[in-house]
Design a protein around this motif. Structure first.
Motif, PDB file in Angstrom:
ATOM      1  N   UNK A 141       0.815  -1.215   0.000  1.00  0.00           N
ATOM      2  CA  UNK A 141       0.000   0.000   0.000  1.00  0.00           C
ATOM      3  C   UNK A 141       0.847   1.263   0.000  1.00  0.00           C
ATOM      4  N   UNK A 142       2.053   1.194   0.595  1.00  0.00           N
ATOM      5  CA  UNK A 142       2.923   2.367   0.609  1.00  0.00           C
ATOM      6  C   UNK A 142       3.826   2.424  -0.616  1.00  0.00           C
ATOM      7  N   UNK A 143       4.062   1.297  -1.236  1.00  0.00           N
ATOM      8  CA  UNK A 143       4.906   1.275  -2.419  1.00  0.00           C
ATOM      9  C   UNK A 143       4.204   1.840  -3.647  1.00  0.00           C
ATOM     10  N   UNK A 144       2.915   1.518  -3.800  1.00  0.00           N
ATOM     11  CA  UNK A 144       2.266   1.813  -5.082  1.00  0.00           C
ATOM     12  C   UNK A 144       0.792   2.113  -4.910  1.00  0.00           C
ATOM     13  N   UNK A 145       0.269   2.886  -5.840  1.00  0.00           N
ATOM     14  CA  UNK A 145      -1.172   3.031  -6.015  1.00  0.00           C
ATOM     15  C   UNK A 145      -1.594   1.931  -6.982  1.00  0.00           C
ATOM     16  N   UNK A 146      -2.521   1.087  -6.563  1.00  0.00           N
ATOM     17  CA  UNK A 146      -2.936  -0.061  -7.365  1.00  0.00           C
ATOM     18  C   UNK A 146      -4.364   0.166  -7.858  1.00  0.00           C
ATOM     19  N   UNK A 147      -4.551   0.044  -9.165  1.00  0.00           N
ATOM     20  CA  UNK A 147      -5.882   0.175  -9.758  1.00  0.00           C
ATOM     21  C   UNK A 147      -6.205  -1.106 -10.517  1.00  0.00           C
ATOM     22  N   UNK A 148      -7.487  -1.461 -10.541  1.00  0.00           N
ATOM     23  CA  UNK A 148      -7.903  -2.652 -11.271  1.00  0.00           C
ATOM     24  C   UNK A 148      -9.013  -2.310 -12.256  1.00  0.00           C
ATOM     25  N   UNK A 149      -9.135  -3.148 -13.269  1.00  0.00           N
ATOM     26  CA  UNK A 149     -10.200  -3.011 -14.248  1.00  0.00           C
ATOM     27  C   UNK A 149     -11.148  -4.192 -14.085  1.00  0.00           C
ATOM     28  N   UNK A 150     -12.331  -3.906 -13.530  1.00  0.00           N
ATOM     29  CA  UNK A 150     -13.321  -4.967 -13.396  1.00  0.00           C
ATOM     30  C   UNK A 150     -14.105  -5.149 -14.685  1.00  0.00           C
ATOM     31  N   UNK A 151     -14.393  -4.041 -15.339  1.00  0.00           N
ATOM     32  CA  UNK A 151     -15.099  -4.042 -16.602  1.00  0.00           C
ATOM     33  C   UNK A 151     -14.233  -3.344 -17.640  1.00  0.00           C
ATOM     34  N   UNK A 152     -14.346  -3.712 -18.905  1.00  0.00           N
ATOM     35  CA  UNK A 152     -13.495  -3.108 -19.933  1.00  0.00           C
ATOM     36  C   UNK A 152     -13.564  -1.589 -19.920  1.00  0.00           C
ATOM     37  N   UNK A 153     -12.382  -0.950 -19.815  1.00  0.00           N
ATOM     38  CA  UNK A 153     -12.290   0.496 -19.874  1.00  0.00           C
ATOM     39  C   UNK A 153     -12.576   1.221 -18.580  1.00  0.00           C
TER      40      UNK A 153
ATOM     41  N   UNK B 213      -0.076  -0.615 -11.613  1.00  0.00           N
ATOM     42  CA  UNK B 213       0.713  -0.164 -10.472  1.00  0.00           C
ATOM     43  C   UNK B 213       1.366   1.164 -10.837  1.00  0.00           C
ATOM     44  N   UNK B 214       1.214   2.157  -9.967  1.00  0.00           N
ATOM     45  CA  UNK B 214       1.844   3.461 -10.183  1.00  0.00           C
ATOM     46  C   UNK B 214       2.736   3.772  -8.983  1.00  0.00           C
ATOM     47  N   UNK B 215       4.025   3.954  -9.253  1.00  0.00           N
ATOM     48  CA  UNK B 215       5.010   4.211  -8.206  1.00  0.00           C
ATOM     49  C   UNK B 215       5.510   5.647  -8.332  1.00  0.00           C
ATOM     50  N   UNK B 216       5.446   6.381  -7.233  1.00  0.00           N
ATOM     51  CA  UNK B 216       6.047   7.706  -7.163  1.00  0.00           C
ATOM     52  C   UNK B 216       7.166   7.688  -6.134  1.00  0.00           C
ATOM     53  N   UNK B 217       7.838   8.804  -5.985  1.00  0.00           N
ATOM     54  CA  UNK B 217       8.948   8.871  -5.046  1.00  0.00           C
ATOM     55  C   UNK B 217       8.480   8.483  -3.656  1.00  0.00           C
ATOM     56  N   UNK B 218       9.226   7.567  -3.021  1.00  0.00           N
ATOM     57  CA  UNK B 218       8.848   7.097  -1.699  1.00  0.00           C
ATOM     58  C   UNK B 218      10.052   6.910  -0.813  1.00  0.00           C
ATOM     59  N   UNK B 219       9.868   6.124   0.259  1.00  0.00           N
ATOM     60  CA  UNK B 219      10.922   5.916   1.249  1.00  0.00           C
ATOM     61  C   UNK B 219      11.950   4.881   0.808  1.00  0.00           C
ATOM     62  N   UNK B 220      11.684   4.169  -0.261  1.00  0.00           N
ATOM     63  CA  UNK B 220      12.630   3.147  -0.739  1.00  0.00           C
ATOM     64  C   UNK B 220      12.895   3.352  -2.226  1.00  0.00           C
TER      65      UNK B 220
ATOM     66  N   UNK C 147       9.515  11.544 -10.486  1.00  0.00           N
ATOM     67  CA  UNK C 147       9.283  10.701 -11.649  1.00  0.00           C
ATOM     68  C   UNK C 147       8.177   9.692 -11.331  1.00  0.00           C
ATOM     69  N   UNK C 148       7.856   8.886 -12.310  1.00  0.00           N
ATOM     70  CA  UNK C 148       6.823   7.867 -12.142  1.00  0.00           C
ATOM     71  C   UNK C 148       7.253   6.583 -12.825  1.00  0.00           C
ATOM     72  N   UNK C 149       6.992   5.461 -12.180  1.00  0.00           N
ATOM     73  CA  UNK C 149       7.119   4.144 -12.801  1.00  0.00           C
ATOM     74  C   UNK C 149       5.718   3.547 -12.853  1.00  0.00           C
ATOM     75  N   UNK C 150       5.276   3.146 -14.027  1.00  0.00           N
ATOM     76  CA  UNK C 150       3.964   2.518 -14.142  1.00  0.00           C
ATOM     77  C   UNK C 150       4.104   1.136 -14.758  1.00  0.00           C
ATOM     78  N   UNK C 151       3.308   0.212 -14.253  1.00  0.00           N
ATOM     79  CA  UNK C 151       3.224  -1.137 -14.820  1.00  0.00           C
ATOM     80  C   UNK C 151       1.749  -1.434 -15.050  1.00  0.00           C
TER      81      UNK C 151
END
Length: 513
Positions: free
Chosen positions: A314-326, A410-417, A438-442
């Motif tokens: 929860x502290x590493x990344x903001x996690x979003x899911x797609x339950x329905x298309x789009x 997964x969206x990662x922004x600057x954090x403690x690690x 910066x941002x890292x997205x997967x």
């Protein structure tokens, strides 16, 4: 005179054995059962003399063996297959790139079909692939087949030669290293012949991160510690918000799972140690023992005491899911979750099932479905520590079920690690995280399907199989009581391995499980 005839007969036999070791190998007439798997040279090698067999093979195979997997077993298995089949249909992945092998084979088949050959279309229609190695090796071959975009992609059978062997176990091929003698290989071939073909979802991974690179170059400036299953690609869309100066796009895929956190860290430590000291990892039992010791030594049984909270998902990344298309929505991750697994197959960490079998009431309450391998959904599961993972050894044990999703981001922004650990189908890596603004997205999404072969009793279930139950049996599902966990309120081109999973020049096949 009798002695002379005996010597001449033995010389003739030796000559026959020697001829079988040459490039052109003829099927052993004493074992007619092997004719069902045999592919003649003129199909395999362009320009070879056309010598059609009298028997049309019922299940022609092309065999890929990672000779560096399973200690000495990979090399022994390679020799057994070469002794039983045409040597030109058996390939050592240490010496032959699978994309080039299959491209050449299908080019030959298409040319022969145009010339009116009657056997070539039979081979194409009935062809099956055997891949012997770990999960990473199997994923490599599946990626190649995905990239070739064949009209009739061949189904794949997997020989378990790795440490976890999650993918073979999911389809009934077992998780223990098989026998490598001739009789064991014959038994496996007969299973391949009778195996059932199943469609399996392919999952596309798109990662974007800021990485230095030379002017005009596609590949990032080394060192960047990523697995061979993720490759650098050129920009996708100039209009994309992340397609800006300094950002780099990577693409890859998986069929079994993507994970992040403690399990991937242990796997990374294991792979690093094996790469440095390959002589210590000669058999499956030793490998599994080393794996267990690393889990203990890294403190994951007492994660809340030994690891900072900044490692929690929860502290590493903001996690979003797609339950329905789009339609994307933020997924609430409990604060104690230190490992997250996006699961396509019911097989993880040596054949365990992190999702388990929810009861009918829970399926209805959560609007979940039974987990299928071809339904376009991932099962998302979380774990707090290694003790939590140990519950999977109980008959109805499972992790913290978080969601079923058609996609996850997964969206990662600057954090403690500055890093975390990730893993796809057995291939771990140390993932750098942003140090500045910066941002890292997967982003993970479903992208077509591949065909795998299943045998015996296998845990994978298909939504298209009429024999698959649509509701769980009472004795198969877990109780209605869920564990109490604190909650906190493009355009795509190539998918897999023809270029996606290509190995760098300095890569050695022993690095693939």
């Amino acid at each position: 005179m009798l002695f002379l005839r005996t010597v001449l007969r033995q010389m003739a036999k030796d000559l026959k054995v020697k001829s079988k070791s040459q490039e052109t190998v003829m099927c052993d007439s004493e074992d007619d059962s092997l004719k069902d798997f045999w592919i003649p040279d003129y199909i395999l090698l362009l320009g070879s003399e056309v010598k059609k067999p009298s028997h049309v093979p019922a299940s022609p195979v092309v065999v890929f063996v990672n000779s560096k997997s399973g200690g000495q077993l990979g090399g022994e298995l390679l020799i057994s297959y070469q002794n039983l089949l045409n040597k030109n249909q058996v390939f050592d992945l240490n010496e032959n790139a699978p994309d080039k092998v299959l491209q050449q084979l299908y080019f030959n088949i298409e040319k022969l079909k145009r010339d009116g050959d009657s056997l070539a279309p039979e081979i194409q229609m009935k062809l099956r692939i055997i891949v012997a190695g770990g999960d990473g090796t199997a994923g490599w071959i599946l990626g190649v087949i995905s990239d070739l975009k064949l009209a009739q992609p061949p189904p794949v059978a997997t020989v378990p030669l790795g440490t976890g062997n999650n993918l073979p176990f999911a389809f009934g091929w077992g998780k223990k290293n098989p026998g490598t003698d001739l009789e064991s290989v014959k038994i496996f071939l007969s299973q391949v012949k009778d195996a059932k073909e199943m469609k399996v979802d392919s999952w596309h991974v798109l990662m974007r991160m800021k990485v230095p690179r030379e002017e005009g170059a596609c590949d990032p400036i080394p060192p960047l510690d990523l697995p061979h299953s993720l490759h650098a690609v050129h920009r996708i869309s100039q209009s994309d918000a992340l397609e800006k100066e300094g950002y780099h796009t990577f693409r890859g895929g998986f069929w079994n799972y993507f994970s992040m956190g403690m399990d991937a860290q242990v796997s990374y430590a294991f792979h690093t140690e094996r790469k440095l000291n390959p002589e210590k990892f000669k058999n499956q039992a030793v490998n599994q023992s080393a794996y267990a010791k690393l889990t203990c030594s890294q403190g994951w049984f007492w994660a809340s005491l030994t690891h900072p909270s900044s490692w929690n998902i929860a502290q590493l990344a903001k996690v979003s899911i797609m339950r329905k298309p789009g339609h994307w929505e933020v997924l609430s991750i409990p604060p104690t979750i230190r490992s997250i697994i996006c699961l396509n197959l019911p097989s993880f960490s040596g054949g365990l099932n992190p999702w388990g079998m929810p009861s009918r009431r829970r399926l209805n309450a959560k609007e979940w479905t039974l987990p299928y391998v071809d339904d376009g959904y991932l099962e998302v599961v979380g774990f707090r520590n290694a003790w939590h993972g140990a519950v999977l050894y109980a008959p109805t044990g499972h992790g913290t079920r978080l969601a079923q999703a058609r996609g996850i981001r997964f969206e990662f922004n600057k954090g403690a690690t500055d890093h975390t650990f990730m893993r796809m189908d057995g291939e771990p890596w140390k993932q750098p995280l942003p140090k500045e603004n910066d941002t890292v997205t997967i982003e993970i999404s479903c992208f077509g399907q591949v065909s795998l072969l299943a045998t015996g009793n296998y845990p994978s279930k298909s939504v298209n199989d009429p024999n698959t139950p649509r509701t769980p049996k009472d004795n198969e599902c877990d109780s209605d009581e869920e564990e109490v966990v604190e909650d906190i309120a493009e355009e795509r081109k190539k998918f897999g391995a023809a270029s996606s999973f290509r190995l760098p020049d300095d890569f050695h096949i022993s690095q693939v499980s």
